[in-house]
Design a protein around this motif. Structure first.
Motif, PDB file in Angstrom:
ATOM      1  N   ARG B  11       2.276   1.955   8.138  1.00 25.14           N
ATOM      2  CA  ARG B  11       3.435   1.820   7.083  1.00 25.14           C
ATOM      3  C   ARG B  11       3.023   1.729   5.671  1.00 25.14           C
ATOM      4  NH1 ARG B  11       6.069  -1.883  10.175  1.00 25.14           N
ATOM      5  NH2 ARG B  11       5.649  -3.657   8.718  1.00 25.14           N
ATOM      6  N   ILE B  12       2.021   0.794   5.683  1.00 26.31           N
ATOM      7  CA  ILE B  12       1.582   0.723   4.201  1.00 26.31           C
ATOM      8  C   ILE B  12       1.027   2.079   3.673  1.00 26.31           C
ATOM      9  CG2 ILE B  12      -0.569  -0.410   2.921  1.00 26.31           C
ATOM     10  CD1 ILE B  12      -0.073  -2.976   4.572  1.00 26.31           C
ATOM     11  N   GLN B  13       0.299   2.819   4.522  1.00 25.25           N
ATOM     12  CA  GLN B  13      -0.061   4.002   3.940  1.00 25.25           C
ATOM     13  C   GLN B  13       0.871   4.990   3.649  1.00 25.25           C
ATOM     14  OE1 GLN B  13      -2.775   5.067   7.363  1.00 25.25           O
ATOM     15  NE2 GLN B  13      -4.141   3.521   6.725  1.00 25.25           N
ATOM     16  N   THR B  14       1.875   4.984   4.229  1.00 24.12           N
ATOM     17  CA  THR B  14       3.058   5.769   3.961  1.00 24.12           C
ATOM     18  C   THR B  14       4.179   5.388   2.639  1.00 24.12           C
ATOM     19  OG1 THR B  14       4.244   4.844   5.750  1.00 24.12           O
ATOM     20  CG2 THR B  14       3.123   7.017   6.212  1.00 24.12           C
ATOM     21  N   VAL B  18       1.003   4.745  -2.698  1.00 25.31           N
ATOM     22  CA  VAL B  18      -0.118   4.469  -2.010  1.00 25.31           C
ATOM     23  C   VAL B  18      -1.147   5.547  -2.009  1.00 25.31           C
ATOM     24  CG1 VAL B  18      -1.069   3.184  -0.137  1.00 25.31           C
ATOM     25  CG2 VAL B  18       0.941   2.305  -0.843  1.00 25.31           C
ATOM     26  N   ILE B  19      -2.218   5.264  -2.741  1.00 23.00           N
ATOM     27  CA  ILE B  19      -3.268   6.239  -2.734  1.00 23.00           C
ATOM     28  C   ILE B  19      -4.165   6.037  -1.552  1.00 23.00           C
ATOM     29  CG2 ILE B  19      -5.103   7.304  -3.978  1.00 23.00           C
ATOM     30  CD1 ILE B  19      -3.489   6.186  -6.568  1.00 23.00           C
ATOM     31  N   GLY B  20      -4.523   4.969  -1.344  1.00 23.83           N
ATOM     32  CA  GLY B  20      -5.711   4.688  -0.115  1.00 23.83           C
ATOM     33  C   GLY B  20      -5.655   3.479   0.293  1.00 23.83           C
ATOM     34  N   THR B  21      -5.990   3.230   1.506  1.00 19.46           N
ATOM     35  CA  THR B  21      -6.144   1.912   2.101  1.00 19.46           C
ATOM     36  C   THR B  21      -7.607   1.764   2.564  1.00 19.46           C
ATOM     37  OG1 THR B  21      -3.836   2.359   2.761  1.00 19.46           O
ATOM     38  CG2 THR B  21      -5.062   0.204   3.575  1.00 19.46           C
ATOM     39  N   LYS B  75      -4.525   1.563 -16.063  1.00 19.79           N
ATOM     40  CA  LYS B  75      -3.699   2.489 -16.570  1.00 19.79           C
ATOM     41  C   LYS B  75      -3.221   3.484 -15.408  1.00 19.79           C
ATOM     42  CE  LYS B  75      -5.129   3.102 -21.226  1.00 19.79           C
ATOM     43  NZ  LYS B  75      -5.935   4.247 -22.192  1.00 19.79           N
ATOM     44  N   LYS B  76      -4.179   3.676 -14.422  1.00 20.83           N
ATOM     45  CA  LYS B  76      -3.596   4.607 -13.487  1.00 20.83           C
ATOM     46  C   LYS B  76      -3.286   4.192 -12.167  1.00 20.83           C
ATOM     47  CE  LYS B  76      -6.613   8.357 -15.224  1.00 20.83           C
ATOM     48  NZ  LYS B  76      -7.870   9.282 -14.858  1.00 20.83           N
ATOM     49  N   HIS B  77      -3.616   3.032 -11.889  1.00 21.59           N
ATOM     50  CA  HIS B  77      -3.160   2.460 -10.615  1.00 21.59           C
ATOM     51  C   HIS B  77      -3.398   1.127 -10.576  1.00 21.59           C
ATOM     52  CE1 HIS B  77      -5.933   5.795  -9.835  1.00 21.59           C
ATOM     53  NE2 HIS B  77      -6.939   4.916  -9.710  1.00 21.59           N
ATOM     54  N   GLU B  78      -3.115   0.546  -9.661  1.00 23.36           N
ATOM     55  CA  GLU B  78      -3.129  -1.043  -9.156  1.00 23.36           C
ATOM     56  C   GLU B  78      -3.963  -1.006  -7.994  1.00 23.36           C
ATOM     57  OE1 GLU B  78       0.393  -3.121  -9.316  1.00 23.36           O
ATOM     58  OE2 GLU B  78      -0.522  -5.051  -8.676  1.00 23.36           O
ATOM     59  N   ILE B  79      -5.089  -1.991  -7.989  1.00 22.45           N
ATOM     60  CA  ILE B  79      -5.824  -2.196  -6.996  1.00 22.45           C
ATOM     61  C   ILE B  79      -5.647  -3.707  -6.397  1.00 22.45           C
ATOM     62  CG2 ILE B  79      -8.110  -2.176  -6.057  1.00 22.45           C
ATOM     63  CD1 ILE B  79      -9.055  -0.672  -8.705  1.00 22.45           C
ATOM     64  N   MET B  88     -12.352  -7.338   4.180  1.00 20.90           N
ATOM     65  CA  MET B  88     -11.669  -7.056   2.978  1.00 20.90           C
ATOM     66  C   MET B  88     -10.586  -6.210   2.745  1.00 20.90           C
ATOM     67  SD  MET B  88     -13.559  -7.558  -0.882  1.00 20.90           S
ATOM     68  CE  MET B  88     -14.257  -5.652  -0.704  1.00 20.90           C
ATOM     69  N   LEU B  89      -9.537  -6.371   2.611  1.00 21.88           N
ATOM     70  CA  LEU B  89      -8.512  -5.272   2.749  1.00 21.88           C
ATOM     71  C   LEU B  89      -8.257  -4.763   1.215  1.00 21.88           C
ATOM     72  CD1 LEU B  89      -6.261  -3.664   4.183  1.00 21.88           C
ATOM     73  CD2 LEU B  89      -4.813  -5.815   4.104  1.00 21.88           C
ATOM     74  N   ILE B  90      -8.540  -3.572   0.942  1.00 21.84           N
ATOM     75  CA  ILE B  90      -7.800  -2.994  -0.346  1.00 21.84           C
ATOM     76  C   ILE B  90      -7.018  -1.822  -0.152  1.00 21.84           C
ATOM     77  CG2 ILE B  90      -9.192  -1.799  -2.242  1.00 21.84           C
ATOM     78  CD1 ILE B  90     -11.770  -2.839  -0.980  1.00 21.84           C
ATOM     79  N   VAL B  91      -6.007  -1.884  -1.330  1.00 22.64           N
ATOM     80  CA  VAL B  91      -4.928  -1.008  -1.282  1.00 22.64           C
ATOM     81  C   VAL B  91      -4.992  -0.450  -2.483  1.00 22.64           C
ATOM     82  CG1 VAL B  91      -2.704  -0.394  -1.136  1.00 22.64           C
ATOM     83  CG2 VAL B  91      -3.912  -1.827   0.727  1.00 22.64           C
ATOM     84  N   ILE B  92      -5.008   0.976  -2.905  1.00 22.81           N
ATOM     85  CA  ILE B  92      -4.759   1.492  -4.234  1.00 22.81           C
ATOM     86  C   ILE B  92      -3.577   2.139  -4.089  1.00 22.81           C
ATOM     87  CG2 ILE B  92      -5.782   2.914  -5.984  1.00 22.81           C
ATOM     88  CD1 ILE B  92      -8.239   2.729  -3.219  1.00 22.81           C
ATOM     89  N   GLN B  93      -2.651   1.639  -5.141  1.00 17.83           N
ATOM     90  CA  GLN B  93      -1.547   2.202  -5.528  1.00 17.83           C
ATOM     91  C   GLN B  93      -1.033   2.736  -6.803  1.00 17.83           C
ATOM     92  OE1 GLN B  93       1.857  -0.742  -5.175  1.00 17.83           O
ATOM     93  NE2 GLN B  93       3.230   0.639  -4.581  1.00 17.83           N
ATOM     94  N   ASN B  94      -0.184   3.737  -6.927  1.00 17.57           N
ATOM     95  CA  ASN B  94       0.178   4.021  -8.115  1.00 17.57           C
ATOM     96  C   ASN B  94       1.863   3.747  -8.302  1.00 17.57           C
ATOM     97  OD1 ASN B  94       0.705   5.392 -10.713  1.00 17.57           O
ATOM     98  ND2 ASN B  94      -0.121   7.430  -9.830  1.00 17.57           N
ATOM     99  N   PRO B  95       1.908   2.599  -8.908  1.00 19.96           N
ATOM    100  CA  PRO B  95       3.112   2.300  -8.891  1.00 19.96           C
ATOM    101  C   PRO B  95       4.317   2.800  -9.594  1.00 19.96           C
ATOM    102  CG  PRO B  95       1.821   0.685 -10.106  1.00 19.96           C
ATOM    103  CD  PRO B  95       0.873   1.823  -9.498  1.00 19.96           C
ATOM    104  N   SER B  96       3.748   3.631 -10.703  1.00 21.60           N
ATOM    105  CA  SER B  96       4.802   4.154 -11.488  1.00 21.60           C
ATOM    106  C   SER B  96       5.229   5.593 -11.025  1.00 21.60           C
ATOM    107  CB  SER B  96       4.433   4.374 -12.785  1.00 21.60           C
ATOM    108  OG  SER B  96       3.115   5.083 -12.898  1.00 21.60           O
TER     109      SER B  96
END
Lengths: 797, 97
Positions: B11-14, B18-21, B75-79, B88-96
């Motif tokens: 679900r998180i990935q979709t 969300v760019i990557g998990t 600027k581009k995403h939120e890590i 360690m759990l890392i998620v990169i999201q582009n919120p805009s």
């Protein structure tokens, strides 16, 4: 001693004193040799001695390799042999021209001491050991202190040639010894030689008796006494004639420098930075009583850092560790921790274990919420009536924003902004699509938690029901999902135990779930109850009875109304059981009764004497009085004290009543809505409705008073959602929001603290709308409502 | 329980943007990732150092405190990093988006 000098003249016995002296010199231990067995023991162990000596001392070996009779001859200019002959024949074995060999043969002396332990006494003298390493060359028994020997020795020390002579004589002796040794070896080559390792006496190299004495020891008393006597003496001494101060001169011992050579001492650098938390962690774990914490701490922290330095994929430069890896504990740790006192040598955690661990789930949960917060932040902020922050980096969105602002400003020019509904988001997921939302309820303690029940109203489309508990923080997936065997038709959260959720279903079952636990099964179920409902349960409510009825327990009780015409109160007594508060009897229309009379009874075929109950509501202040609505369209006012008769009956609706609700502000006023397209506003004491509202020709499924204003209520019918503001207009709804085509709106819920309305529809979506530009006025407008009612009544008369 | 974890991860990935998990273990070896290996290793290595530094900072100020979550908005995403002892759990999201 004369004995050694006498013995020196005999070549064979030369071995003995020399060996003895050598023993003395090599070990630096002075042995008093007075025993009679001395000669015998020496003879017996000559071979071994020489063996040892030969093995240890390089010089001895060299000398043995040299020509046996290597004489150095000193010739002066005239060719005269002026080879100085030694005055004293030194013990050849005692020659140690290299000082270092003294140490080497110290060990040999140690081995030899094994043999001598039984025969010799060891005397230790700290001073002798240090000062006579040189003077022991060829010394006999220095401990005895024959001055002649010492003098001769001192002379010989300065004379380098004497050393050579010593070496020569040693070589002589050595050869002889070798010969002796060889003889023995040839004969007894195959003999087993027994080597006995015997523990020697303790060699005391240095004994400095302590000056201080422990209080507990036996000498303490005597020492204390002596001390006290001495202090007294000192005191008495000052003015006493008996004592006179005199100065003395003592000889100062001649100091001598001594050089020592040793192997290079390896040094290693170790450094660490103690962080605040590092110290705190060590302190905490020390307080927990771990053994050897201090040593472990240093080792462990250093070990950690070593490992981290050698970590496979890490190129970390840790400012903390400037460590050489040579001398530190090497740990096989694979954990990149900061706790310094852990030196784990366990295997690394299995990836599968990580994925299944509790912490990972928790982290995933939090992460999902944060991601969603990023996505829904503006909407949630609007819900919470916070100013929405614009994302400064989203440039492309700026253009449409400007456009909308212009639109708004144009609206402003026309007049005050019209109240509108803004759709914020909707709770839905793939589980709920296609299901009909039948009921919604807020949690009484946590206003962010919403329970939604999904179930079909009609009989024919029955499928297993679903209860989802949604949290505002995650609009895309419910926090809890409970599947029920039949469609869910009613829901309510308990107020006293906020995690209890009562669910009423289409087959008449009532179940309670504990939403705090992760279990999917109900806490208790009414399917085993004898008196359970046999028809769909249309409403459940937790009611707090302040007054106990007939001595029963006070507190909260679960009340339900179902289509089999009973209003039941449920309680736990060996399982879920209920008593009937009321049986809704069919009341025929009085008018018909009067006119038709008995004929009516024959022609009307009654399926049952009960009228199906569809809704009820308890009075907000008096929990004894409640209203019940039936399928016939009657509203019965009942009391918990009487379960046979109704107090009142209000008849106005021509169709089944779907909702009755008391006004939260005016305690006399209630609303009812039914499938006859109308909403009626009643006052308790009047048997005809005060006001009726009709906007479209659709059945009104749900109506709810606004929790904020007394004059506002919301209603939902099949096609649209309406917000009525009686202060603004009693004829038309103030806000109308049509439903999406093909979707029927089925339930309505006001949010308690914010200006938002939730609407559930037949597609499984619960949409959250915000009331924009809407206010009914300051305060709760109770007065306005009463004015309206009063004026309406006045106009009717 | 494992199924729930899988579901939540999926679900998180979709989710939108969300760019990557990435899930890495304590050594920096990726356990789960939706990005390619080199990117994953790079993210894991760099973020691990940053997390250590952040944790050290937090604990230096108050040793009883500890780091629970780390978000870096660029600027581009939120890590977003959820650190733990073992992983360690890392998620990169582009919120805009």
């Amino acid at each position: 001693m004369s004995i050694p000098t006498a013995k020196l003249k005999k070549p064979t016995l030369k071995v003995t004193p020399s060996s003895r002296a050598m023993n003395i010199s090599t070990s630096g231990i002075l042995r008093l040799n007075r025993s009679a067995t001395y000669a015998r023991s020496i003879n017996a162990s000559v071979s071994r001695k020489s063996f040892c000596l030969a093995a240890d001392s390089k010089i001895l070996e060299k000398s043995s390799v040299q020509t046996p009779k290597h004489t150095i001859q000193v010739l002066d200019e005239n060719g005269k042999d002026v080879t100085p002959r030694p005055v004293y024949q030194p013990d050849p074995a005692a020659v140690q021209s290299k000082h270092s060999k003294i140490f080497a043969s110290d060990t040999s002396g140690g081995t030899m001491s094994d043999f001598y332990s039984t025969t010799y006494q060891t005397t230790t003298n700290a001073s002798f050991a240090g000062a006579f390493t040189r003077s022991l060359f060829g010394s006999g028994s220095v401990s005895i202190g024959s001055q002649s020997i010492m003098e001769s020795m001192s002379e010989e020390i300065e004379d380098p040639s004497s050393k050579r002579d010593n070496s020569i004589s040693l070589s002589d002796v050595q050869v002889k010894r070798e010969e002796v040794k060889e003889l023995i070896q040839e004969e007894m080559l195959d003999d087993m030689v027994d080597l006995y390792l015997v523990e020697s006496d303790t060699l005391c190299l240095l004994d400095m008796p302590a000056i201080s004495v422990s209080v507990d020891s036996m000498e303490a008393e005597s020492v204390k006494e002596r001390n006290s006597r001495y202090t007294e003496l000192c005191k008495n001494r000052t003015g006493n004639d008996k004592y006179m101060g005199r100065s003395m001169q003592t000889f100062n011992g001649a100091s001598k420098t001594k050089e020592v050579q040793s192997e290079a001492i390896t040094m290693a650098d170790a450094a660490t930075i103690a962080n605040n938390w590092d110290m705190y962690d060590s302190f905490c774990s020390a307080g927990q009583g771990e053994v050897d914490l201090s040593t472990d701490t240093d080792k462990a922290s250093i070990a950690e850092m070593i490992h981290q330095n050698h970590g496979p994929t890490r190129t970390m430069e840790r400012t903390m560790s400037v460590i050489s890896s040579s001398t530190i504990v090497s740990s096989s740790s694979s954990r990149m921790e900061m706790e310094p006192f852990v030196v784990p040598s366990e295997s690394k955690p299995d990836p599968e274990l990580i994925l299944q661990s509790e912490e990972f789930q928790q982290h995933l949960f939090v992460m999902e919420r944060i991601i969603l917060e990023n996505i829904y932040q503006p909407k949630l902020a609007a819900y919470r009536q916070l100013p929405t922050l614009e994302d400064p980096d989203s440039m492309p969105k700026a253009v449409p924003m400007v456009v909308s602002r212009r639109e708004e400003s144009s609206l402003d020019e026309e007049g005050p902004p019209t109240p509108a509904l803004e759709r914020l988001w909707s709770f839905s997921c793939e589980l709920t699509t296609g299901r009909n939302v039948s009921s919604m309820a807020w949690n009484k303690r946590n206003p962010d938690l919403l329970a939604v029940g999904y179930g079909q109203f009609a009989f024919k489309d029955q499928k297993p029901g679903l209860v989802c508990c949604w949290s505002l923080k995650n609009p895309s997936w419910p926090e809890r999902i409970f599947t029920c065997q039949s469609g869910v038709t009613a829901l309510d959260f308990s107020a006293s135990s906020a995690s209890m959720l009562a669910v009423g279903m289409h087959d008449g079952t009532i179940a309670t779930y504990n939403v705090q636990s992760r279990e999917k099964t109900p806490v208790i179920d009414s399917s085993d109850c004898v008196h359970k409902h046999t028809s769909p349960v249309w409403q459940v409510r937790w009611i707090n009875h302040e007054r106990a009825l007939s001595g029963e327990d006070k507190g909260e009780a679960l009340i339900s109304v179902s289509a089999d015409g009973r209003i039941s109160k449920w309680f736990l007594r060996k399982g879920l059981d209920c008593i009937d508060l009321m049986k809704l009897k069919r009341t025929r229309n009085d008018r018909f009764k009067r006119q038709v009379g008995e004929k009516e009874r024959k022609s009307e075929a009654l399926i049952s004497r009960q009228a199906p109950g569809l809704c009820f509501d308890f009075h907000p202040t008096d929990s004894n009085i409640y209203l019940a609505g039936t399928e016939e369209g009657h509203i019965h006012k009942c009391s918990c004290s009487y379960n046979e008769q109704f107090l009142e009956t209000y008849q106005a609706h021509k169709g089944p009543l779907y909702r009755i609700t008391w006004s939260p502000f005016c305690s006399d006023v209630f609303l009812s809505c039914s499938s006859d397209w109308t909403i009626q506003l009643w006052r308790q004491d009047l048997f005809t409705p005060v006001l009726g509202f009709m906007s479209t020709q659709r059945a009104v499924y749900d109506v709810m008073w606004s929790p904020k204003w007394a004059t506002v209520f919301g209603a939902v019918n099949e096609g649209r959602m309406e917000i009525w503001d009686l202060g603004a207009s009693i004829l038309d709804p103030t806000i109308v929001n049509p439903a999406s085509p093909g979707v029927k709106l089925t339930s309505l819920l006001f949010a308690t603290e914010t200006d938002c309305v939730l609407v559930g529809d037949s597609d499984g979506q619960v949409s959250v709308y915000q009331l924009k530009n809407f206010t009914a006025g300051e305060g709760t407008q109770v007065g306005t409502l009463e004015d309206i009612i009063g004026s309406t009544l006045a106009s009717q008369l | 329980m494992c199924a729930e974890v899988e579901e939540t991860l999926k679900r998180i990935q979709t989710h939108k943007g969300v760019i990557g998990t990435i899930v890495v273990n304590a050594e920096g070896i990726p356990i789960r990732t939706t990005l390619d290996n080199s990117t994953t290793v790079q993210y894991a290595g760099l973020l691990h150092q940053l997390t250590m530094k952040a944790r050290s900072t937090v604990r230096d100020i108050d040793p009883q405190n500890d780091l629970t979550f780390l978000r870096i908005r660029s600027k581009k995403h939120e890590i977003m990093v959820a650190p733990d002892k073992e992983y360690m759990l890392i998620v990169i999201q582009n919120p805009s988006e």
